[in-house]
Every structure is written in structure tokens, then in C-alpha cells.
Design a protein around this motif. Structure first.
Motif, PDB file in Angstrom:
ATOM      1  N   LEU A 153       0.832  -1.200   0.000  1.00  0.00           N
ATOM      2  CA  LEU A 153       0.000   0.000   0.000  1.00  0.00           C
ATOM      3  C   LEU A 153       0.870   1.254   0.000  1.00  0.00           C
ATOM      4  O   LEU A 153       2.038   1.218   0.367  1.00  0.00           O
ATOM      5  CB  LEU A 153      -0.917   0.001   1.222  1.00  0.00           C
ATOM      6  N   ASP A 157      -3.442   6.241  -1.288  1.00  0.00           N
ATOM      7  CA  ASP A 157      -4.324   5.257  -1.926  1.00  0.00           C
ATOM      8  C   ASP A 157      -5.740   5.390  -1.382  1.00  0.00           C
ATOM      9  O   ASP A 157      -5.947   5.701  -0.203  1.00  0.00           O
ATOM     10  CB  ASP A 157      -3.834   3.836  -1.644  1.00  0.00           C
ATOM     11  N   ILE A 159      -9.001   3.014  -0.842  1.00  0.00           N
ATOM     12  CA  ILE A 159      -9.411   1.608  -0.844  1.00  0.00           C
ATOM     13  C   ILE A 159     -10.759   1.466  -1.547  1.00  0.00           C
ATOM     14  O   ILE A 159     -11.744   2.104  -1.160  1.00  0.00           O
ATOM     15  CB  ILE A 159      -9.511   1.068   0.590  1.00  0.00           C
ATOM     16  N   VAL A 185      -7.088  -0.700  -5.002  1.00  0.00           N
ATOM     17  CA  VAL A 185      -7.020   0.699  -4.605  1.00  0.00           C
ATOM     18  C   VAL A 185      -7.012   1.595  -5.833  1.00  0.00           C
ATOM     19  O   VAL A 185      -6.704   1.148  -6.944  1.00  0.00           O
ATOM     20  CB  VAL A 185      -5.745   0.975  -3.760  1.00  0.00           C
ATOM     21  N   ARG A 187      -5.003   4.616  -7.246  1.00  0.00           N
ATOM     22  CA  ARG A 187      -3.703   5.254  -7.041  1.00  0.00           C
ATOM     23  C   ARG A 187      -3.357   6.077  -8.278  1.00  0.00           C
ATOM     24  O   ARG A 187      -3.271   5.537  -9.383  1.00  0.00           O
ATOM     25  CB  ARG A 187      -2.626   4.210  -6.783  1.00  0.00           C
ATOM     26  N   LEU A 213      -1.772   1.268   9.091  1.00  0.00           N
ATOM     27  CA  LEU A 213      -2.751   1.818   8.158  1.00  0.00           C
ATOM     28  C   LEU A 213      -3.666   2.797   8.879  1.00  0.00           C
ATOM     29  O   LEU A 213      -4.245   2.473   9.912  1.00  0.00           O
ATOM     30  CB  LEU A 213      -3.578   0.670   7.542  1.00  0.00           C
TER      31      LEU A 213
END
Length: 438
Positions: A153, A157, A159, A185, A187, A213
């Protein structure tokens, strides 16, 4: 004092759960006119802290806080009272009752645990609503540390899905990532599917998942601690931090990183206050804490429920917690993740308790742990409720009772399995304490 509060919270939660679970066995046993010889909170190995006989039943408190039990006459259980089983069956004994009555008695504890969780979740949703951060509408994406990066990750990002399933709440998305195989994700404007490696999860579990996270948010101040560095510098609730030493700092994680790397340094903080940019100076203390709390009101939403609406919502919450706990076994039994090393016993659970009394945490934890106890107890392991249920279902389906020798052997095997699991759990607790001093 903080440790005492943690211990009291844990002991009170366990005591309530054990008493209610055993009542789930005790009440149907009494209803079906089955003699209950003992009702104990905690185990009374060799001696008890308190005991009093009322009618046919001895009520007491043991000294070993690893659960509790009811001893039902005419039943092969953890007491292994084989002498009683050599006598002719009596009408008031467990073994003399029809299989369906014995099944109700044995499932009573699990049913009570499940219903208790449902009641707690229903009451909390009706009184407080459900406050959460939506995972699919984070304005600024996520923020990850080096461990999150090891999972694949990146900060920023967004989700979209975990294992091709959308997750409504951010905290559920975090759990899904830990238990899942891949995450999709957004991005830099593109959808990317990232495989979640066992090696990355091993690092997450080794650090107990701390800060791997989080969610990105603007650095808007909710509260300034009295007599803190921030208060002395003139920072106020509602200020939005937009720069440090002339460098744009849009997000809280950027500001926190700058503060953490600037111990004993003087910083020029740019804040947006009532539409005007102001500059304040502060010197970061050695510990890197300046005394402000983040405002997350722009990210949180609250779903409110009437009492009638809270009933099905509480049921769904209970089922979700149960489902998540079952899914965790997939990770625990995967040795590559090392998750089994983080399974906590009583010592480890005490450390999870808040240092100040927190009723919301108290009831949430009790509900979660009640579901956990229901799930563990219904596993088809001899010596657990599920083991007795397994033998009873065999009897109902086949029409034949298992022999007492089979039941005794099963009880011994189950006891050995449970002792082995407890040894692993306590070993983890003790090793985690030792590691803190190494």
C-alpha cells in the motif's frame, strides 16, 4: 493505579460472562429437574475462596480465574467423577434425561452468550447510534507506515475493494486487509490490485498492527491541552495547520512526521484562522508531543437507530463479529503469517483494557468477547460444550448412546488439547512481557 483499573475491568467482564454462560446451562437443567451439584465462578482447584450450599447446589468462587463451571449430576465432564457413573442412573441425573433435553442443557451457555452480545449491541446502537469513518469516501485516501508499504500500500491510496468486496467502514476495511488476499485501490487515478503477502502480514502481526494503516485528514485542531507547548505558542481549536517553516503541510500525517523529527527545534507554524494565515513559533519538546488533538468531524458519520431498528442492526453486528472471528482462524493457522504468536491470554487481554474506565469500551468488549466465547465453546472438541453436543447429535441421529468409555476418553483428549492451547497462549503472554525488557 492504571493497572488496577485494567485488571478490574477485565475481571468484571469475565465474571459477568462466565456467570451468564453457566446460567445458560443451569436454568434448563433445573427446568428439566436435573440435579446441579455445583455452580462456580472460576475454578476451585484444591480449594475455593467462597462457597455456600443452597438446596442441592453448592455455589462458590474459585481462585483460578480461567472460567467457571456447573457440575451436573450423572454427566461426564471436566471433574471426571467416574465413581458416580458406576452407580445405577437416577431420574434426576443428566444421563437419564432424553437426548433433546440434554442438547438444550449443553447449548444453553452458547445461546446465552450469543443473545447477550445481541442485546448489548442493540442497546448501544439505540442509545449512541453507530459512528464510523466510511472507507469508500475518505477525501484524502489512506496513510501507511513502512509496514503498510511492505503490504504493497501507499499513502494517498483510496481503498475500493478487498477480495473484490466493498467495505462500508474504514475499521472493517483494515480488518479485511489483514484477513484478505488482495486489495484494490485507486492510485494516481488508476485502479490497482495489490496482493497481500503472508510476509507483509507477518510484520503486521509482529508489531500488533500499530499504525500500519490509517486515514489521511487535514491538520485541523480539535483541542489544545492546557499548559502545553501548543497553548504557549498560541494555537487554538479550529486552527488548520497549513505549513511548517514555509513548507506546505496539508495533512496531519505530514505535520506529525515533521514534529516527530524536530525535537528541541524551533518551528514556524503557519495556520489558517478565520480565513487568515497566521504564523506562530514553538519549540518542540524532547518527547515530540506538543499537546493538540485532531478534529475528525469532517470524516465521521453517525447512523442513528430507533429501538426497533436497532434490534435487527444489533443482530447483524453480532453475526458480523462472529464471521470476522471465524475468518481470523484462516490467518492464525497459516504459520507464514506468525499470527499464532500474537494470540493473547488473560495477561495480554488485560493490557488491551483502557487505562481509564470507559463504559463504551467495556460494553463493546463484553459483547465481542461474549461472541468469541460462544464460538470457542461450540467447537466440536471434547471437554467443551461443542464436544458434548457432537456426541449428543451422534446419539440423536444413530439412536445409540456412545459408551461411557468413549465419553471418558474423549473428555481426556479434549482436556489435553485445551491444556496445550492454554500453554501456547500463556507462553505468548509471558514471552511478550519478556521482550519488553530485552
Amino acid at each position: 493505579m492504571t493497572l488496577a483499573i485494567q485488571i478490574v475491568q477485565f475481571v468484571l467482564i469475565i465474571s459477568i460472562l462466565v456467570i451468564l454462560h453457566e446460567l445458560g446451562h443451569f436454568l434448563p437443567a433445573k427446568y428439566f429437574k436435573t440435579k446441579v451439584e455445583k455452580f462456580y465462578l472460576f475454578f476451585d482447584v484444591k480449594f475455593s475462596l467462597f462457597k455456600k450450599k443452597i438446596g442441592d447446589t453448592e455455589y462458590g468462587i474459585g481462585w483460578l480465574p480461567l472460567g467457571g463451571y456447573v457440575k451436573i449430576a450423572g454427566m461426564i465432564d471436566e471433574s471426571m467423577d467416574t465413581e458416580q457413573m458406576k452407580q445405577e442412573p437416577q431420574p434426576w441425573e443428566f444421563r437419564s434425561k432424553p437426548a433433546w433435553q440434554r442438547l438444550i442443557i449443553m447449548t444453553g451457555g452458547v445461546i446465552v452468550n450469543f443473545l447477550l452480545a445481541w442485546v448489548i449491541y442493540t442497546a448501544m446502537l439505540a442509545s449512541n447510534g453507530d459512528t464510523y469513518i466510511p472507507s469508500d469516501s475518505l477525501k484524502y485516501g489512506i496513510v501507511v507506515d513502512s509496514i503498510g508499504e511492505q503490504l504493497g500500500l501507499k499513502t494517498g491510496d483510496q481503498i475500493l475493494r478487498v477480495d473484490d468486496k466493498k467495505t462500508r467502514k474504514f475499521n472493517e476495511a483494515v480488518l479485511d486487509i489483514i484477513l484478505g488476499d488482495e486489495v484494490t485501490v485507486k492510485r494516481d487515478g488508476q485502479e490497482i490490485t495489490v496482493p497481500l503477502s503472508d510476509e507483509g502480514k507477518e510484520t503486521v502481526f509482529a508489531t500488533q498492527g500499530k499504525n500500519f494503516l490509517g486515514y489521511r485528514s487535514k491538520a485541523i485542531i480539535a483541542k489544545v491541552q492546557p499548559e502545553s507547548v501548543a497553548e504557549q505558542a498560541g494555537l487554538l481549536p479550529g486552527d488548520e495547520i497549513i505549513g511548517v517553516n514555509g513548507v506546505d503541510t496539508k495533512f496531519w500525517d505530514e505535520f506529525r512526521s515533521k514534529i516527530g523529527a524536530s525535537a528541541n527545534q524551533k518551528l514556524d507554524i503557519s495556520v489558517l484562522r478565520n480565513g487568515t494565515t497566521e504564523h506562530l513559533e514553538l519549540t518542540v519538546p524532547e518527547e515530540g508531543i506538543i499537546g493538540i488533538e485532531l478534529d475528525l468531524t469532517d470524516l465521521r458519520v453517525t447512523d442513528n437507530y430507533s429501538f426497533l431498528e436497532a434490534i435487527p442492526a444489533g443482530y447483524n453486528r453480532t453475526i458480523q463479529v462472529l464471521t470476522d472471528q471465524i475468518r481470523q482462524f484462516k490467518v492464525i493457522f497459516n504459520t507464514k503469517t506468525g499470527a499464532y504468536k500474537q494470540v493473547k491470554g488473560p495477561i495480554g487481554i488485560v493490557e488491551l483494557m483502557p487505562e481509564k474506565w470507559n463504559w463504551i469500551f467495556f460494553w463493546n468488549f463484553m459483547a465481542m468477547f461474549s461472541v468469541w466465547l460462544a464460538f470457542l465453546n461450540i467447537l466440536p472438541i471434547p471437554a467443551l460444550d461443542g464436544g458434548h453436543v457432537m456426541f449428543l447429535l451422534y446419539e440423536i441421529i444413530s439412536g445409540r448412546k456412545p459408551s461411557e468409555k468413549v465419553l471418558e476418553t474423549g473428555q481426556i483428549i479434549g482436556f489435553v488439547i485445551l491444556m496445550g492451547l492454554m500453554a501456547v497462549v500463556f507462553g505468548n503472554d509471558i514471552w511478550n512481557i519478556i521482550k519488553k525488557f530485552l
